[in-house]
Design an enzyme around this catalytic site. Structure first.
Site, PDB file in Angstrom:
ATOM      1  N   HIS A 108       0.808  -1.220   0.000  1.00  0.00           N
ATOM      2  CA  HIS A 108       0.000   0.000   0.000  1.00  0.00           C
ATOM      3  C   HIS A 108       0.840   1.269   0.000  1.00  0.00           C
ATOM      4  O   HIS A 108       0.366   2.338   0.388  1.00  0.00           O
ATOM      5  CB  HIS A 108      -0.940   0.003   1.209  1.00  0.00           C
ATOM      6  CG  HIS A 108      -1.988  -1.067   1.138  1.00  0.00           C
ATOM      7  ND1 HIS A 108      -2.672  -1.531   2.235  1.00  0.00           N
ATOM      8  CD2 HIS A 108      -2.462  -1.780   0.074  1.00  0.00           C
ATOM      9  CE1 HIS A 108      -3.527  -2.468   1.850  1.00  0.00           C
ATOM     10  NE2 HIS A 108      -3.414  -2.644   0.556  1.00  0.00           N
ATOM     11  N   CYS A 143      12.293  17.801 -10.141  1.00  0.00           N
ATOM     12  CA  CYS A 143      11.865  18.845 -11.075  1.00  0.00           C
ATOM     13  C   CYS A 143      11.526  20.168 -10.398  1.00  0.00           C
ATOM     14  O   CYS A 143      11.172  21.133 -11.080  1.00  0.00           O
ATOM     15  CB  CYS A 143      10.669  18.364 -11.890  1.00  0.00           C
ATOM     16  SG  CYS A 143       9.127  18.261 -10.944  1.00  0.00           S
TER      17      CYS A 143
END
Length: 239
Positions: A108, A143
């Site tokens: 999960h 980024c």
């Protein structure tokens, strides 16, 4: 000997991390529809980040327990005898790793990882992840976009690595579920898959799970006592 171990919130409960579906569990006190779905994050990212920042700080303050340590001992013991442990956890904390386990499959996702919604990069993340609204300007290391979300599998999303899970279930000599509710699928169905393949099955839990009737054997009690005792049994047989 190849052992497939599925762990749930019950294995971390004695470390002070709450379970989810017990009468006083996390989802009894918080509405998962507002905190643990993609739609909830899109509607109110500040609220969702606040919840997961709190969970991250709580997990950081916890320590692994004797059940985590016993599973790490099992991993080493089986490897020394030419076997292996596939440790598949529904937990998003890192207590298995801190307890010494080298190979953990997080079905999960992981609480201490962030995923960028811009470039898709997943990065280790141990601090707060909230947006500027919470006084945090969390940016992607890859980024620099300020569009991070917890790298968690939310309701409505696909669990991680189900192909690897199926492969390990096919190869297993023993399936054991430890501290699981037996209510969350697809993990709750792993025991049925194991039985179809003729694999012996064992439940270790504080009390009977929702799918307890599917197991060949059960050992009920505190994880910190029942798991080390079972590990001693397995390694004794494998010697």
């Amino acid at each position: 000997m190849l052992v497939f171990a599925l762990t749930g919130a019950g294995v971390s409960a004695e470390s002070g991390l709450g379970t989810f579906r017990d009468p006083d569990g996390l989802w009894e006190r918080h509405d998962p529809r507002r905190l643990a779905t993609p739609e909830a994050f899109a509607a109110d990212p500040v609220l969702v980040h606040r919840f997961y920042d709190w969970r991250r700080r709580t997990a950081l303050s916890a320590e692994s327990n004797a059940a985590h340590a016993a599973l790490a001992r099992l991993e080493r013991g089986l490897a020394a005898r030419g076997g292996a442990l596939f440790l598949c956890t529904q937990n998003v904390d890192d207590l298995h790793e801190r307890g010494g386990s080298a190979r953990v499959h997080h079905l999960h996702g992981e609480l201490f990882r962030a995923r960028c919604l811009g470039c898709g990069t997943a990065s280790d993340w141990r601090g707060d992840m909230g947006p500027a609204d919470l006084g945090v300007e969390a940016r992607c290391p890859a980024c620099a976009a300020a569009r991070l979300r917890p790298d968690i599998v939310w309701f409505g999303e696909m669990p991680r690595g189900l192909d690897a899970v199926a492969r390990e279930l096919r190869a297993a000599d023993l399936f054991v579920a430890i501290g699981t509710s037996g209510a969350v699928y697809p993990a709750a169905g792993f025991v049925a898959e194991a039985r179809l393949r003729g694999v012996p099955t064992l439940e270790i839990n504080l009390g009977a799970a929702d799918n307890a009737g599917l197991f060949d054997r059960a050992a009920y009690g505190r994880a910190t006592e029942a798991v080390p005792a079972w590990v001693d049994e397995v390694l004794g047989r494998a010697a």
